[in-house]
Design a protein around this motif. Structure first.
Motif, mmCIF file in Angstrom:
data_model
loop_
_atom_site.group_PDB
_atom_site.id
_atom_site.type_symbol
_atom_site.label_atom_id
_atom_site.label_comp_id
_atom_site.label_asym_id
_atom_site.label_seq_id
_atom_site.Cartn_x
_atom_site.Cartn_y
_atom_site.Cartn_z
ATOM 1 N N ALA A 94 41.486 9.921 71.743
ATOM 2 C CA ALA A 94 41.967 10.518 70.389
ATOM 3 C C ALA A 94 43.029 10.479 71.011
ATOM 4 C CB ALA A 94 41.490 11.973 70.735
ATOM 5 N N LEU A 95 44.147 10.633 71.641
ATOM 6 C CA LEU A 95 45.005 10.806 72.919
ATOM 7 C C LEU A 95 46.109 11.726 72.123
ATOM 8 C CD1 LEU A 95 45.332 7.665 74.210
ATOM 9 C CD2 LEU A 95 44.692 9.885 75.335
ATOM 10 N N GLU A 96 45.651 13.238 71.281
ATOM 11 C CA GLU A 96 46.378 13.491 69.565
ATOM 12 C C GLU A 96 48.066 13.502 70.827
ATOM 13 O OE1 GLU A 96 43.404 15.210 70.942
ATOM 14 O OE2 GLU A 96 42.519 15.498 68.900
ATOM 15 N N THR A 97 47.820 14.070 72.542
ATOM 16 C CA THR A 97 49.745 14.238 72.539
ATOM 17 C C THR A 97 50.136 13.682 72.497
ATOM 18 O OG1 THR A 97 48.219 15.682 74.020
ATOM 19 C CG2 THR A 97 50.456 15.452 74.519
ATOM 20 N N LEU A 98 49.884 12.305 72.688
ATOM 21 C CA LEU A 98 50.326 10.669 73.084
ATOM 22 C C LEU A 98 50.816 10.000 71.960
ATOM 23 C CD1 LEU A 98 49.311 8.763 75.381
ATOM 24 C CD2 LEU A 98 51.235 9.449 76.203
ATOM 25 N N ILE A 99 50.105 10.386 70.612
ATOM 26 C CA ILE A 99 49.762 10.470 69.217
ATOM 27 C C ILE A 99 51.500 11.240 68.468
ATOM 28 C CG2 ILE A 99 49.364 10.573 67.047
ATOM 29 C CD1 ILE A 99 46.361 9.101 68.295
ATOM 30 N N ASP A 100 51.260 12.839 68.811
ATOM 31 C CA ASP A 100 52.206 13.517 68.543
ATOM 32 C C ASP A 100 53.440 13.151 68.909
ATOM 33 O OD1 ASP A 100 51.128 15.703 67.464
ATOM 34 O OD2 ASP A 100 50.812 16.485 68.583
ATOM 35 N N MET A 101 53.338 12.248 70.591
ATOM 36 C CA MET A 101 54.879 12.358 70.881
ATOM 37 C C MET A 101 55.369 10.979 69.991
ATOM 38 S SD MET A 101 54.495 12.614 74.928
ATOM 39 C CE MET A 101 56.109 11.586 75.086
ATOM 40 N N ALA A 102 54.619 10.138 70.011
ATOM 41 C CA ALA A 102 55.188 8.309 69.298
ATOM 42 C C ALA A 102 55.409 8.834 67.559
ATOM 43 C CB ALA A 102 53.586 8.148 68.543
ATOM 44 N N PHE A 133 50.883 3.464 70.259
ATOM 45 C CA PHE A 133 50.008 4.822 70.013
ATOM 46 C C PHE A 133 49.891 5.220 68.702
ATOM 47 C CE2 PHE A 133 51.446 4.896 74.222
ATOM 48 C CZ PHE A 133 50.518 5.219 74.659
ATOM 49 N N GLY A 134 50.982 5.365 67.914
ATOM 50 C CA GLY A 134 50.421 5.562 66.191
ATOM 51 C C GLY A 134 50.123 4.553 64.995
ATOM 52 N N GLY A 135 50.941 3.265 65.763
ATOM 53 C CA GLY A 135 50.739 2.072 64.907
ATOM 54 C C GLY A 135 49.744 1.118 64.992
ATOM 55 N N ASN A 136 48.553 1.541 65.608
ATOM 56 C CA ASN A 136 47.963 1.222 66.627
ATOM 57 C C ASN A 136 46.407 2.213 67.277
ATOM 58 O OD1 ASN A 136 45.392 -0.575 68.102
ATOM 59 N ND2 ASN A 136 47.132 -1.716 69.369
ATOM 60 N N LEU A 137 46.633 2.776 68.427
ATOM 61 C CA LEU A 137 45.862 3.634 68.388
ATOM 62 C C LEU A 137 45.226 4.855 67.509
ATOM 63 C CD1 LEU A 137 45.299 5.286 71.818
ATOM 64 C CD2 LEU A 137 44.796 6.511 70.458
ATOM 65 N N PHE A 138 46.109 5.486 66.851
ATOM 66 C CA PHE A 138 45.674 6.353 66.091
ATOM 67 C C PHE A 138 45.254 5.431 64.615
ATOM 68 C CE2 PHE A 138 46.539 8.573 62.514
ATOM 69 C CZ PHE A 138 46.551 9.613 62.203
ATOM 70 N N PHE A 176 56.986 2.319 71.342
ATOM 71 C CA PHE A 176 56.020 3.412 71.835
ATOM 72 C C PHE A 176 55.491 3.343 70.588
ATOM 73 C CE2 PHE A 176 54.937 7.971 72.656
ATOM 74 C CZ PHE A 176 54.597 7.420 73.960
ATOM 75 N N PHE A 177 56.026 3.705 69.608
ATOM 76 C CA PHE A 177 54.886 4.371 68.419
ATOM 77 C C PHE A 177 54.310 2.887 68.078
ATOM 78 C CE2 PHE A 177 54.597 4.701 63.788
ATOM 79 C CZ PHE A 177 53.952 5.629 64.001
ATOM 80 N N GLY A 178 54.322 1.795 67.752
ATOM 81 C CA GLY A 178 53.191 0.818 67.620
ATOM 82 C C GLY A 178 51.865 0.799 68.490
#
Length: 514
Positions: A448-456, A194-199, A190-192
């Motif tokens: 942007a999807l900040e919400t999913l990045i916060d979740m990640a 959204f956080g490690g890729n999309l962000f 999940f982090f990969g």
């Protein structure tokens, strides 16, 4: 319907659906208690305490064995015929590329703004403690990795938690280990995405837009965003298809180059303002121990510094062992020693250089941020460089993009190992993941999807809770592996060919839970 309106609708729909979940998850994972007038997230305390425990348990291994770690990295103790895919240096750069990124540039600026110059001191201390935690988790990663028939390797918490618990506790640890492995895999995946890729793609695109004329500039349009996303996705997809060998070949060149450019720029600012260095060092030390120095006093500076370091070097989170597990070695502790260099590079060197550059240059944006004005971290760092090199924001943009791409590559590999643990290692399964991951890179420049990045972020730090419990339970295993490797080193230094492990048996390449 235009592309802009579509992306806006997607962002709003995702935020509306996931925002309550993300808010609740962040409140739980990053729950804070008041300490000396400042807020301390318990997850940060959890990571710092682990660093303290392992530093004591292994007798300051990060200090005593630092020279040995450097010798291992340069190949002094390599053995022919070792299982694995990459050498020690490549494994280190692959893992470092996953931690060195925007946090070192933007996050540190926020730390010295909120916590004052004194946060730098505590950031360094936390980085030093994190070296011991990284040593433990990576040693376990190599000890309990799986070497497949085709020579590829899988490792990480999804492997050493179940295997290690069974190894130590027998059938009693089997069910718990399996549950923890599935949870760990989901969190890494999940982090990969959204956080490690999309962000990473989103933020590097934002920096590119800012130096090319803003939204009305060369790449500010939705078409420009789409082109940027496709370009990054193509680069990532090509490298990702080649596996860890391909990723390591890229990062072993990219990481030293981008780190070198960044450190050279920091040194340029420091040398130009060399007369201000003693005062800046004094501000850092005074701010670390003077309760009047910053809002929240000494505790406030300590918490901000620890938080920045813990979030930056990822020691204890269980992510780095995935990359390090692919190393060619017969001695798990050898790579554990290599891994302790990772927080040193990420936090003690790069984060500290950023902080010192800002404190010495004292850009106007930093002064405004210290007074409470909301200013982006990248802006503060960029302004610090601009005091000496007005053109440097363009170089910084290149650095940000290189940091981001290397992070995307490494987390692509991390996510792949989590995906194959959950869904199998078939060619179809792996190809499905790689296509999905590249599509997320394209989305990163548009959404942007900040919400999913916060979740990640919350999900990744949930992994730290699971992972560190496992590290405590398996620390005796690491103790034996360290003794085994030190015995091997002693034999090599004496001119021998075969090392005897701590139990007196000949060492063999670790390929499973054995």
């Amino acid at each position: 319907m235009s592309l802009d309106s579509i992306t806006t609708s997607v962002n709003e729909a995702v935020s509306g659906f996931f925002e309550p979940i993300a808010t609740w998850l962040n409140e739980v994972v990053f729950y804070s208690v008041s300490v000396g007038g400042a807020k301390l997230p318990l997850i940060v305390a959890w990571l710092v305490v682990a660093g303290l425990v392992f530093t004591g348990w292994f007798g300051l291994v990060q200090v005593r064995k630092f020279r040995l770690a450097l010798d291992v990295v340069r190949g002094k103790y390599d053995e022919e015929g070792s299982a694995g895919e990459v050498n020690h240096f490549q494994a280190l750069t692959a893992a470092v590329s996953g931690t060195v990124g925007l946090g070192n540039i933007a996050g540190v600026a926020v730390a010295v703004s909120v916590g004052g110059p004194g946060a730098t001191f505590w950031m360094i201390l936390c980085g030093l403690l994190g070296m011991a935690t990284k040593f433990v988790e990576v040693t376990l990663g190599v000890k309990y990795r799986e070497v497949h028939a085709d020579g590829t390797v899988s490792g990480g918490p999804m492997h050493y938690l179940p295997k290690g618990l069974v190894d130590r506790f027998g059938a009693r640890g089997k069910t718990l280990g399996k549950v923890l492995a599935v949870l760990a895999s989901f969190m890494v995946l999940f982090f990969g995405l959204f956080g490690g890729n999309l962000f990473q793609v989103n933020q590097s695109y934002a920096q590119l837009v800012s130096v090319t004329g803003g939204e009305g500039g060369l790449v500010g349009s939705s078409a420009g965003a789409l082109f940027f996303g496709i370009l990054v996705a193509a680069l990532v997809g090509i490298v990702l298809l080649g596996g860890i060998r391909s990723i390591a070949n890229v990062t072993s060149r990219l990481v030293p180059a981008m780190a070198g450019i960044y450190i050279l720029a920091c040194l340029t600012v420091i040398l130009v303002h060399v007369t201000a260095v003693p005062a800046a060092v004094g501000d850092i030390i005074e701010g670390a121990f003077n309760p009047q120095g910053v809002a929240g006093g000494v505790i406030g500076a300590l918490i901000v510094g620890f938080q920045r370091a813990a979030f930056s070097n990822e020691a204890g989170l269980g992510s780095a062992p995935i990359a390090h597990s692919a190393v060619k070695t017969k001695h798990p502790a050898s790579e554990g020693l290599v891994a302790l260099l990772e927080p040193f590079i990420d936090t003690v060197i790069i984060c500290t250089m950023t902080a010192l550059t800002i404190v010495i240059a004292k850009p106007a944006s930093w002064t405004e941020a210290r007074e409470g004005k909301s200013i982006g971290g990248v802006t503060i760092t960029s302004d610090a460089f601009a005091t000496v090199m007005p053109w440097f924001p363009y170089i910084l943009t290149v650095a940000v993009m290189l940091f981001a791409i290397s992070t995307v590559l490494t987390w692509g590999y991390y996510g792949l190992k989590a995906w194959t643990y959950l869904f199998g290692r078939s060619r179809t399964s792996e190809l499905t993941y790689k296509v999905l991951y590249t599509l997320f890179a394209i989305a990163g420049s548009l959404l942007a999807l900040e919400t999913l990045i916060d979740m990640a972020d919350a999900v990744l730090f949930m992994l730290a809770v699971i992972n560190i419990i496992g590290l405590y339970l398996l620390a005796p295993v690491v103790k034996r592996e360290l003794a085994s490797f030190l015995a091997y080193v002693k034999t090599r230094e004496a001119g021998g060919d075969v090392a005897k492990g701590a139990d007196g048996d000949e060492d063999k390449a670790p390929v499973s839970a054995g």
